[in-house]
Design a protein around this motif. Sequence first.
Motif, short mmCIF file in Angstrom:
data_model
loop_
_atom_site.label_atom_id
_atom_site.label_comp_id
_atom_site.label_asym_id
_atom_site.label_seq_id
_atom_site.Cartn_x
_atom_site.Cartn_y
_atom_site.Cartn_z
N ASP A 146 0.93 -1.17 0.03
CA ASP A 146 0.12 0.01 -0.10
C ASP A 146 0.85 1.41 -0.03
OD1 ASP A 146 -1.96 1.99 0.22
OD2 ASP A 146 -2.70 1.10 2.10
N LYS A 147 0.75 1.98 -1.12
CA LYS A 147 1.45 3.15 -1.22
C LYS A 147 1.26 4.31 -0.42
CE LYS A 147 4.39 1.05 -4.28
NZ LYS A 147 5.46 0.42 -3.67
N LYS A 148 -0.19 4.18 -0.06
CA LYS A 148 -0.62 5.43 0.76
C LYS A 148 -0.08 5.53 2.18
CE LYS A 148 -4.97 6.02 -1.55
NZ LYS A 148 -6.48 5.73 -1.36
N ILE A 149 0.48 4.29 2.57
CA ILE A 149 1.09 4.12 3.84
C ILE A 149 2.23 4.95 3.90
CG2 ILE A 149 2.34 2.69 5.59
CD1 ILE A 149 -0.10 0.59 4.88
N LEU A 150 3.21 4.73 2.89
CA LEU A 150 4.38 5.35 2.75
C LEU A 150 4.24 6.99 2.56
CD1 LEU A 150 7.33 4.38 2.23
CD2 LEU A 150 6.94 4.52 -0.07
N GLU A 151 3.27 7.56 1.86
CA GLU A 151 2.99 8.92 1.98
C GLU A 151 2.62 9.38 3.24
OE1 GLU A 151 0.08 8.90 -1.37
OE2 GLU A 151 1.21 8.57 -2.64
N SER A 152 1.77 8.69 3.97
CA SER A 152 1.39 9.30 5.19
C SER A 152 2.41 9.22 6.41
CB SER A 152 0.27 8.52 5.81
OG SER A 152 0.50 7.08 6.08
N ALA A 153 3.40 8.32 6.04
CA ALA A 153 4.55 8.19 7.14
C ALA A 153 5.50 9.24 6.67
CB ALA A 153 5.31 6.89 6.92
N GLN A 154 5.74 9.58 5.21
CA GLN A 154 6.71 10.58 5.00
C GLN A 154 6.00 12.09 5.68
OE1 GLN A 154 7.13 10.80 0.62
NE2 GLN A 154 9.06 11.90 0.97
N SER A 155 4.78 12.29 5.57
CA SER A 155 4.14 13.39 5.90
C SER A 155 4.45 13.65 7.29
CB SER A 155 2.67 13.44 5.40
OG SER A 155 1.70 13.84 6.46
N GLU A 156 4.00 12.51 8.03
CA GLU A 156 4.19 12.66 9.65
C GLU A 156 5.52 12.78 10.01
OE1 GLU A 156 2.62 8.78 10.16
OE2 GLU A 156 0.65 8.98 9.94
N LEU A 157 6.58 12.18 9.37
CA LEU A 157 7.92 12.26 9.97
C LEU A 157 8.23 13.76 9.49
CD1 LEU A 157 10.39 10.87 11.09
CD2 LEU A 157 10.85 10.36 8.71
N THR A 158 8.00 14.39 8.29
CA THR A 158 8.20 15.70 7.83
C THR A 158 7.52 16.57 9.28
OG1 THR A 158 8.34 15.16 5.43
CG2 THR A 158 7.79 17.52 6.36
N GLN A 159 6.10 16.39 9.52
CA GLN A 159 5.50 17.08 10.63
C GLN A 159 6.32 17.24 11.99
OE1 GLN A 159 1.68 15.46 10.69
NE2 GLN A 159 0.80 17.10 9.63
N ILE A 160 6.81 16.03 12.28
CA ILE A 160 7.78 15.72 13.31
C ILE A 160 8.92 16.61 13.53
CG2 ILE A 160 8.95 14.24 14.88
CD1 ILE A 160 6.78 12.16 14.21
N THR A 161 9.72 16.49 12.43
CA THR A 161 10.79 17.13 12.36
C THR A 161 11.07 18.34 11.98
OG1 THR A 161 11.49 16.07 10.29
CG2 THR A 161 11.93 14.78 12.12
N GLY A 162 10.19 18.83 11.22
CA GLY A 162 10.17 20.20 10.44
C GLY A 162 11.20 20.29 9.10
N GLN A 163 11.58 18.91 8.71
CA GLN A 163 12.15 19.14 7.56
C GLN A 163 11.69 17.78 6.62
OE1 GLN A 163 16.62 19.08 8.32
NE2 GLN A 163 16.66 17.35 6.71
N LYS A 164 11.81 18.00 5.37
CA LYS A 164 11.26 16.94 4.53
C LYS A 164 11.75 15.63 4.59
CE LYS A 164 9.48 16.51 -0.29
NZ LYS A 164 8.78 15.30 0.02
N ALA A 165 11.15 14.85 4.69
CA ALA A 165 11.53 13.12 4.77
C ALA A 165 11.73 12.68 3.34
CB ALA A 165 10.63 12.43 5.32
N VAL A 166 12.94 12.06 3.10
CA VAL A 166 13.32 11.32 1.99
C VAL A 166 12.70 9.86 1.85
CG1 VAL A 166 14.81 13.02 1.26
CG2 VAL A 166 15.73 11.04 2.44
N LEU A 167 12.53 9.31 0.83
CA LEU A 167 12.13 7.62 1.06
C LEU A 167 13.55 7.06 1.06
CD1 LEU A 167 9.20 7.86 -1.86
CD2 LEU A 167 9.15 7.68 0.57
N THR A 168 13.58 5.84 1.34
CA THR A 168 14.44 4.84 1.26
C THR A 168 13.95 3.92 0.50
OG1 THR A 168 13.74 3.90 3.46
CG2 THR A 168 15.42 5.52 3.61
N TYR A 169 15.07 3.25 -0.22
CA TYR A 169 14.82 2.10 -0.95
C TYR A 169 15.13 0.72 -0.69
CZ TYR A 169 12.97 6.00 -3.81
OH TYR A 169 12.14 7.09 -4.15
#
Length: 188
Positions: A46-69
């Motif tokens: 489910d790709k939506k999980i990845l998008e929501s996690a990226q948004s949550e991590l960005t909110q917590i840190t104040g810096q855009k989260a990058v994807l890991t592969y």
Amino acid sequence: MNTFHEFYRDNIVPSLMDQLKVSSPMEVPRLTKITINMGLGSAVNDKKILESAQSELTQITGQKAVLTYAKKSIANFKLREGMPIGCKVTLRGERMWDFLFRLIAVALPSIRDFRGIPQKFDGQGNYSLGITDITIFPEISVESLKRQAGLELTIVTSAQSDAEGYELLDLMGMPFRKREGESESAEE
């Protein structure tokens, strides 16, 4: 208002110079960076999980989260090399100091039945901590979360040993759990 970095420079550095018996402030251990990551095995389906996690991590840190592969394919997990499986943030400078202050002063004390964090260092003075519930951060609302989420964070220091890393983080106010056999002076 003083920042946490100024508190470190004005109060912690002189104290560490005395404790470690060094003559120069440049010899005192300091924070290098803080890395925060979320591994999401369920993101394969489910790709939506990845998008929501990226948004949550960005909110917590104040810096855009990058994807890991994924670095290699694992058939049992239906994982192929190059698939996105998590996200991460590396904090340096003022964002690092702001995040550390919020972690120590706001997030960790809000954990239910909190008795301190374990004193586990990696042998070179760096500290890693796993957080099982990200709702301890005030930026994340419980209602908006669709799944239970956790993260891992690593505080990288310039300390030469675990003892130096412990002293540095202890003076900063990191709420370490007392080890077996240690006593608190307030209770005796």
